[in-house]
Design a protein around this motif. Structure first.
Motif, PDB file in Angstrom:
ATOM      1  N   ARG A 164      52.750  39.900  32.585  1.00  0.00           N
ATOM      2  CA  ARG A 164      51.885  40.447  33.643  1.00  0.00           C
ATOM      3  C   ARG A 164      50.500  39.829  33.561  1.00  0.00           C
ATOM      4  N   ILE A 168      48.596  37.396  36.472  1.00  0.00           N
ATOM      5  CA  ILE A 168      47.256  37.615  37.032  1.00  0.00           C
ATOM      6  C   ILE A 168      46.380  36.389  36.794  1.00  0.00           C
ATOM      7  N   LYS A 175      43.022  36.525  43.055  1.00  0.00           N
ATOM      8  CA  LYS A 175      43.246  37.936  42.744  1.00  0.00           C
ATOM      9  C   LYS A 175      42.060  38.796  43.181  1.00  0.00           C
ATOM     10  N   GLU A 178      41.191  44.826  41.846  1.00  0.00           N
ATOM     11  CA  GLU A 178      42.113  45.695  41.119  1.00  0.00           C
ATOM     12  C   GLU A 178      42.942  44.900  40.116  1.00  0.00           C
ATOM     13  N   GLU A 179      43.404  43.714  40.490  1.00  0.00           N
ATOM     14  CA  GLU A 179      44.165  42.883  39.543  1.00  0.00           C
ATOM     15  C   GLU A 179      43.285  42.421  38.388  1.00  0.00           C
ATOM     16  N   GLU A 182      42.967  45.250  36.113  1.00  0.00           N
ATOM     17  CA  GLU A 182      44.201  45.382  35.337  1.00  0.00           C
ATOM     18  C   GLU A 182      44.228  44.382  34.184  1.00  0.00           C
TER      19      GLU A 182
END
Length: 200
Positions: A164, A168, A175, A178-179, A182
Motif C-alpha cells: 500500500r 501511494i 496523490k 488523504e493518500e 495515509e
C-alpha cells in the motif's frame, strides 16, 4: 474539545491509526493535540512518539525552514503543515515543551541533521531522542541498518507488507491529501513497530 477526527486507516495487522492534519496558523492551538499524543504514547505506545520533519529552502534567510511536522504513536498520527515563517508565539512554546518532555522518547529515522536544523534554525531541542536505525544496527549486528530510510528499515526489521505504501509513493505527485496522510500514518506505524520490537 480536540480530537483526531481525520481519516482512520487500517494497518496490515488489522489495527487502525486515527489521523489529524492541521494547517497551522497564528491562532491555531496545537497544545490539545500534543497532549493527546503524549497520553497515547504513555498508555499505548511504550512511551514513544515517532517524529519526522520536512524542510524547504528559506530564500530570505538563505537556509532551511521547517515546513511540516509528523508525530505518530501506535494509534495516532498528527500532521502539521506550517506557514513560513513556521512558528511564532504559543505554537513554538507548545512544541518546545512537548519535545522537552521527560516522559516520552522521540524516535526517528535518519534524524541527526534534522535535530541540528531544529536547534540551529528554530531553537527546538529534543530532550530524549533515539535514532532507530542505529538501535537496529546494534540490536541486529548489521551496520547497514543504521543508514537505511524508513521503508527499507521497516522491511528489513519487520518483513512487513509495504504494497500500500509502495502504491501511494509510486504516484506521489498525483496523490491527494488523504493518500499522503495515509502514507504518513503507515510510515509512523511502521517505525513505531520497529521501535517496539527492538526495545523488547
Amino acid at each position: 474539545m480536540a480530537s483526531f477526527d481525520g481519516p482512520k486507516f487500517k494497518m496490515t495487522d488489522g489495527t487502525y491509526v486515527q489521523t489529524k492534519s492541521i494547517d497551522v496558523g497564528s491562532s491555531t492551538d496545537i497544545s490539545p493535540y500534543l497532549s493527546l499524543l503524549r497520553e497515547d504514547s504513555i498508555t499505548n505506545s511504550n512511551r514513544a512518539v515517532i517524529f519526522d520533519v520536512n524542510w524547504e529552502t528559506d530564500t530570505k534567510a538563505s537556509g532551511w525552514s521547517l515546513s511540516s511536522v509528523k508525530l505518530s504513536t501506535r494509534n495516532l498520527c498528527l500532521f502539521f503543515k506550517l506557514p513560513n515563517p513556521p512558528f511564532h508565539g504559543n505554537n513554538l512554546n507548545d512544541l518546545h515543551r512537548f519535545f522537552a518532555s521527560k516522559f516520552v522518547t522521540f524516535v526517528g529515522v535518519q534524524i541527526e541533521e534534522d535535530l541540528n536544523l531544529l536547534r540551529e534554525n528554530h531553537g527546538v531541542v529534543i530532550r530524549n531522542v533515539i535514532e532507530v536505525g542505529k538501535l537496529a544496527a546494534v540490536a541486529r549486528g548489521t551496520l547497514l541498518l543504521e543508514y537505511l530510510g524508513t521503508r527499507e528499515l521497516a522491511h528489513r526489521v519487520l518483513w512487513s507488507d509495504l504494497s500500500r505504501l509502495d502504491s501511494i509513493e509510486s504516484k506521489w505527485e498525483e496523490k491527494g491529501s488523504e493518500e499522503r496522510l495515509e502514507a504518513a500514518a503507515i510510515e509512523g506505524w511502521l517505525i513505531f513497530n520497529v521501535w517496539d520490537q527492538l526495545s523488547q
